[in-house]
Motif scaffolding. Structure first.
Motif, PDB file in Angstrom:
ATOM      1  N   SER A 190     -14.434   0.573  -5.128  1.00 22.18           N
ATOM      2  CA  SER A 190     -13.870  -0.707  -5.248  1.00 22.18           C
ATOM      3  C   SER A 190     -12.236  -0.278  -5.404  1.00 22.18           C
ATOM      4  CB  SER A 190     -14.193  -1.712  -6.388  1.00 22.18           C
ATOM      5  OG  SER A 190     -13.724  -1.018  -7.561  1.00 22.18           O
ATOM      6  N   LEU A 226      -7.823   2.233  -8.767  1.00 27.46           N
ATOM      7  CA  LEU A 226      -6.954   2.391  -9.776  1.00 27.46           C
ATOM      8  C   LEU A 226      -7.286   3.110 -10.989  1.00 27.46           C
ATOM      9  CD1 LEU A 226      -5.884  -1.377  -9.599  1.00 27.46           C
ATOM     10  CD2 LEU A 226      -4.148   0.453  -9.282  1.00 27.46           C
ATOM     11  N   PHE A 256      -3.535  -9.273  -9.750  1.00 28.52           N
ATOM     12  CA  PHE A 256      -4.967  -9.505 -10.028  1.00 28.52           C
ATOM     13  C   PHE A 256      -5.066  -8.784 -11.540  1.00 28.52           C
ATOM     14  CE2 PHE A 256      -9.394  -8.263  -9.563  1.00 28.52           C
ATOM     15  CZ  PHE A 256      -9.960  -9.616  -9.792  1.00 28.52           C
ATOM     16  N   ASP A 289      -0.066  -0.368  -6.140  1.00 26.07           N
ATOM     17  CA  ASP A 289      -1.212  -0.793  -6.164  1.00 26.07           C
ATOM     18  C   ASP A 289      -1.025  -1.763  -4.709  1.00 26.07           C
ATOM     19  OD1 ASP A 289      -3.324  -3.078  -5.705  1.00 26.07           O
ATOM     20  OD2 ASP A 289      -3.059  -3.721  -7.877  1.00 26.07           O
ATOM     21  N   CYS A 328      -3.145  -2.945  -2.571  1.00 26.87           N
ATOM     22  CA  CYS A 328      -4.505  -3.777  -2.163  1.00 26.87           C
ATOM     23  C   CYS A 328      -4.166  -5.125  -1.427  1.00 26.87           C
ATOM     24  CB  CYS A 328      -5.174  -4.233  -3.540  1.00 26.87           C
ATOM     25  SG  CYS A 328      -6.112  -2.983  -4.461  1.00 26.87           S
ATOM     26  N   HIS A 329      -2.785  -5.370  -1.496  1.00 28.85           N
ATOM     27  CA  HIS A 329      -2.487  -6.623  -0.494  1.00 28.85           C
ATOM     28  C   HIS A 329      -1.747  -5.851   0.764  1.00 28.85           C
ATOM     29  CE1 HIS A 329      -1.804  -9.768  -3.795  1.00 28.85           C
ATOM     30  NE2 HIS A 329      -2.990  -9.011  -3.956  1.00 28.85           N
ATOM     31  N   SER A 364      -7.720  -1.536  -1.508  1.00 29.76           N
ATOM     32  CA  SER A 364      -8.952  -2.536  -1.572  1.00 29.76           C
ATOM     33  C   SER A 364      -9.598  -2.948  -0.275  1.00 29.76           C
ATOM     34  CB  SER A 364      -8.847  -3.566  -2.638  1.00 29.76           C
ATOM     35  OG  SER A 364     -10.079  -4.318  -2.679  1.00 29.76           O
TER      36      SER A 364
END
Ligand SMILES: *Cc1c(COP(=O)(O)O)cnc(C)c1O
Length: 383
Positions: free
Chosen positions: A53, A58, A80, A157, A159-160, A183
């Motif tokens: 994940s 992270l 998040f 991060d 993830c987006h 992610s």
């Protein structure tokens, strides 16, 4: 209901997964290393560690940078919860930096001011986790300059933001950061079901992350404290987790990665159509700048302060079958973080954004007619 986001799976994805199911290895075969190499090639980074994940990615990123008790990790509240939780997994303390009014990304001026104060009080962060909100890259070069000045590590991060770029370099090149984390949850740029990856250009960080993702176990002689006793031999040299990705997931990842550019082009077209139509309404869209290309993970809008009630608009759109969402409830206002002393008013820009924001549906397979319907209904409700 038109969802706010969803995956796009085709026959070649299905076949890729079936092929692994019919092979000898469901995990730790050839697919995970091939997916790691594929993502490194795509982002221009040297090393990739695939995990189960984005949250695990992270966590191992923080572990590899030796985050521990007594250390601080900073991030933004508009994200998040996982961006902050990774600090707590390592028993580190968390603090936040507010967002900018226009881009809704970390406010570099607030960061700079907070660093100056923290330096005087001797509580500078060890790690700053920057979040490319909705897929729009943060001001990486300026943040990198501050990291040199104050001596902290930068973890992206992203993830987006798989498929986004900054100053012509893909997000994940780690030009201005130590580690970038992705992610592959179904709503993200590409999916493996659940999954994530940490990429870096630093061999030693990569090797620490690999150990942390697989029990702290190594078969590499160089990492052992004595000679191997035979071909079966391995050593556990640190305490790690089982965060490994399976070959089933990685096969889907490889197949999806081949379609990433097309997915992003579709998202860009959808965002472009919203950009053309929405500014006529009484709401704000995300402000961007010349040197960045967003991955358009979300299409957030912010209603005017003195205008409409967000809950009312949310409910009305949902009644019309439009699955709008809210991103995000500021992390510092979650009960778990309030117990650490955070209170409403601590990060006013993120808090006021939260009260007025909505994410409109944005995903590669959103049809022109569905998007026209969304714009139409939103226009009727706001007028
Ligand atoms: C999705 C997401 C994560 C966590 O990823 P998982 O793969 O769901 O663990 C972390 N940070 C942000 C900003 C995300 O959007």
């Amino acid at each position: 209901m038109i969802p706010y986001s969803r995956q796009l799976i085709d026959q070649s994805d299905i076949e890729a997964v079936v092929e692994v199911l019919q092979s000898d290895y469901l995990t730790q075969g050839t697919q995970v290393p091939a997916f790691e190499k594929g993502l490194c090639d795509h982002t221009g980074s040297k090393y990739g560690v695939a995990v189960n994940s984005g949250t695990s990615a992270l966590h191992i990123a923080c572990l590899s940078l030796n985050l521990g008790a007594g250390d601080y990790l900073w991030t933004t509240p508009l994200t998040f919860v996982a961006s902050a939780n990774c600090a707590r997994y390592c028993n580190a303390q968390i603090d936040f930096v507010d967002i900018e009014k226009g881009s809704w990304n970390i406010d570099v001026q607030s960061l700079s001011d907070k660093l100056e104060t923290a330096k005087r009080e001797n509580r500078l962060p060890k790690i700053l986790v920057v979040v490319h909100f909705a897929g729009l890259p943060v001001k990486l070069e300026e943040i990198h300059q501050l990291s040199l000045l104050y001596g902290f590590h930068v973890v992206e991060d992203a993830c987006h933001a798989l498929g986004a770029s900054y100053q012509e370099s893909p997000i994940g090149s780690c030009r201005y950061s130590d580690i970038t984390v992705f992610s592959f949850h179904p709503v993200k740029s590409i999916t493996t079901g659940e999954g994530g990856m940490a990429v870096t250009n630093d061999q030693s960080l990569a090797s620490k992350m690999r150990l942390a993702s697989s029990h702290g176990i190594t078969r590499n002689q160089e990492q052992m404290d004595r000679d191997s006793e035979g071909a079966w031999y391995y050593q556990q040299v640190s305490l790690g987790f089982n965060y490994r990705m399976s070959d089933i997931h990685a096969a889907l990842g490889i197949s999806q990665l081949a379609k990433l550019d097309r997915f992003i082009a579709n998202r860009k077209k959808i965002a472009g159509a919203y950009n053309d139509k929405l500014p006529a309404l009484s709401l704000k869209i995300q402000e961007t700048s010349k040197d960045v290309q967003s991955a358009h993970h979300l299409y957030p809008v912010r209603l005017e302060d003195d205008g409409y009630d967000r809950k009312l608009i949310y409910d009305k759109l949902r009644e019309k079958g439009i699955g709008v969402q809210v991103h995000y409830i500021p992390v510092h206002l979650q009960p778990y973080y309030r117990k650490m002393g955070f209170v409403p008013g601590d990060f006013p820009v993120a808090e006021s954004f939260y009260k007025k924001c909505l994410s409109l549906p944005c995903y590669p397979s959103l049809s022109d007619s569905d998007q026209a319907y969304i714009i139409d209904e939103l226009t009727k409700i706001l007028n």
